[in-house]
Motif scaffolding. Structure first.
Motif, PDB file in Angstrom:
ATOM      1  N   ALA A 169      43.852  40.208  28.127  1.00 24.52           N
ATOM      2  CA  ALA A 169      44.727  40.267  29.111  1.00 24.52           C
ATOM      3  C   ALA A 169      43.869  41.684  29.767  1.00 24.52           C
ATOM      4  N   GLY A 170      44.775  41.247  31.060  1.00 25.34           N
ATOM      5  CA  GLY A 170      44.225  42.396  31.137  1.00 25.34           C
ATOM      6  C   GLY A 170      43.615  40.884  32.970  1.00 25.34           C
ATOM      7  N   VAL A 171      43.896  40.118  32.709  1.00 25.80           N
ATOM      8  CA  VAL A 171      43.132  38.365  33.064  1.00 25.80           C
ATOM      9  C   VAL A 171      43.850  37.740  34.080  1.00 25.80           C
ATOM     10  N   GLU A 172      44.046  37.549  35.397  1.00 26.46           N
ATOM     11  CA  GLU A 172      45.139  35.976  35.322  1.00 26.46           C
ATOM     12  C   GLU A 172      43.718  35.137  36.099  1.00 26.46           C
ATOM     13  N   VAL A 173      44.190  34.169  35.728  1.00 26.84           N
ATOM     14  CA  VAL A 173      42.795  32.415  35.681  1.00 26.84           C
ATOM     15  C   VAL A 173      43.376  32.376  36.732  1.00 26.84           C
ATOM     16  N   ASP A 174      42.542  31.694  38.050  1.00 29.48           N
ATOM     17  CA  ASP A 174      43.000  30.766  39.137  1.00 29.48           C
ATOM     18  C   ASP A 174      42.405  29.554  38.635  1.00 29.48           C
TER      19      ASP A 174
END
Length: 328
Positions: free
Chosen positions: A257-262
């Motif tokens: 949670a809290g990680v937006e993957v590029d």
């Protein structure tokens, strides 16, 4: 630390803020020379580059450190204005790193070049621009399409201004390293590029000036990047192919949670050809195979080295990390 003004008796440490001061500080200096190019806010990762530069030049050589927040590599909406600028602390850190136990400078000379944009680009926006080529169109280049052109512009300019034999670049910015190596090769720049390994915090987070933006909670989420890399390395050690290595790393990031993957990619570390069939790297090799990167496995099959690279946003902070892996 002051600018050197007499080429006959150059100061062992010098701070230059203009091109003229830099030229004066380096005039008549024929000692081995290495450059470390930074944007300041120096941490132990930068100091590793400086230590490697000192090892290359030896006790009588010259280490040049450039400190310049380059506006050409920031796109609108990126953190150019907020990027930390800590020149006095940077100078203190450099002096400490290069001072021996006897209190003397461990190299012949330390020259710091800290220009303003007006000094680097005295005629305004450069009219002649560097095209970083296909390497700059994928991964970081896809997300930040003007970034590597700005990097090449300032790196080539600083190479001309500092005239080093060696230039140290960190492996953390793996695509930058590949782009700079290609530029030096293709434009016949007489500089040897020296890669330096990633320095990590004790918890595994890759050191970055942007880590200062993270809250305590965000820092905990950010550790998923280094955990994802370890998952990829573990998969590679079992003989997994590039696609499976990528999947193992992706799974760790997707679960946090809290990680937006590029992106999560496995590419050739020099050509950035996609090795995992994910459509993220280049489709075809755009440079010769580096024989040092390719060998024969014990059973006679070809094995190669891949780069597992990840990028993600944690809160408002964008982080990158990578590791080299052996592939079947």
């Amino acid at each position: 630390m002051t600018a050197s003004t007499s080429p006959d008796t150059p100061a062992r440490t010098a701070l230059a803020r203009t091109r003229e001061e830099l030229a004066s500080a380096l005039a008549g200096d024929d000692a081995p020379r290495a450059v470390v190019m930074t944007m300041g806010a120096l941490h132990q990762g930068h100091f590793d580059l400086v230590r490697e530069a000192a090892r290359h030049v030896g006790a009588d050589g010259t280490v040049v450190v450039t400190i310049f927040v380059n506006p050409l590599q920031f796109a609108p909406g990126e953190d150019l204005d907020a990027y930390p600028r800590t020149l006095e602390a940077d100078l203190d850190g450099l002096a400490a790193v290069l001072t021996g136990a006897d209190g003397a400078l461990a190299v012949g000379r330390l020259v710091v070049f800290a220009p303003t944009p007006e000094v680097m680009y005295p005629y305004g926006d450069p009219q002649v621009r560097i095209d970083p080529g296909p390497l700059a169109t994928v991964l970081e280049g896809r997300i930040r399409p003007t970034h590597f052109a700005g990097v090449c512009q300032v790196v080539l300019s600083l190479m001309h201004l500092t005239a080093p034999r060696w230039a140290m670049f960190g492996r953390k910015d793996a695509q930058q390293l590949a782009v700079v190596k290609a530029m030096v090769r293709d434009l016949a720049v007489p500089v040897e590029i020296v890669p330096v390994d990633i320095r990590r915090e004790t918890d595994g987070l890759a050191m970055s000036s942007r880590n200062a933006y993270l809250s305590d909670a965000e820092r905990g989420h950010a550790l998923a990047l280094s955990r994802a890399l370890e998952a990829g390395r573990a998969a590679a050690r079992t003989g997994a192919d590039a696609a499976a290595v990528r999947a193992a790393a992706q799974q760790v990031l997707d679960a946090e949670a809290g990680v937006e993957v590029d992106y999560v990619a496995v590419v050739d570390p020099d050509s950035f050809v996609d090795l995992a069939g994910a459509g993220l790297g280049l489709e075809t090799r755009n440079q010769p195979v580096d024989s040092a990167q390719v060998g024969s496995a014990a059973d006679g099959a070809r094995s190669s080295q891949g780069l597992l690279a990840v990028a993600a946003r944690v809160g408002s902070t964008r982080l990158i990390d990578n590791t080299l892996i052996d592939l079947p």
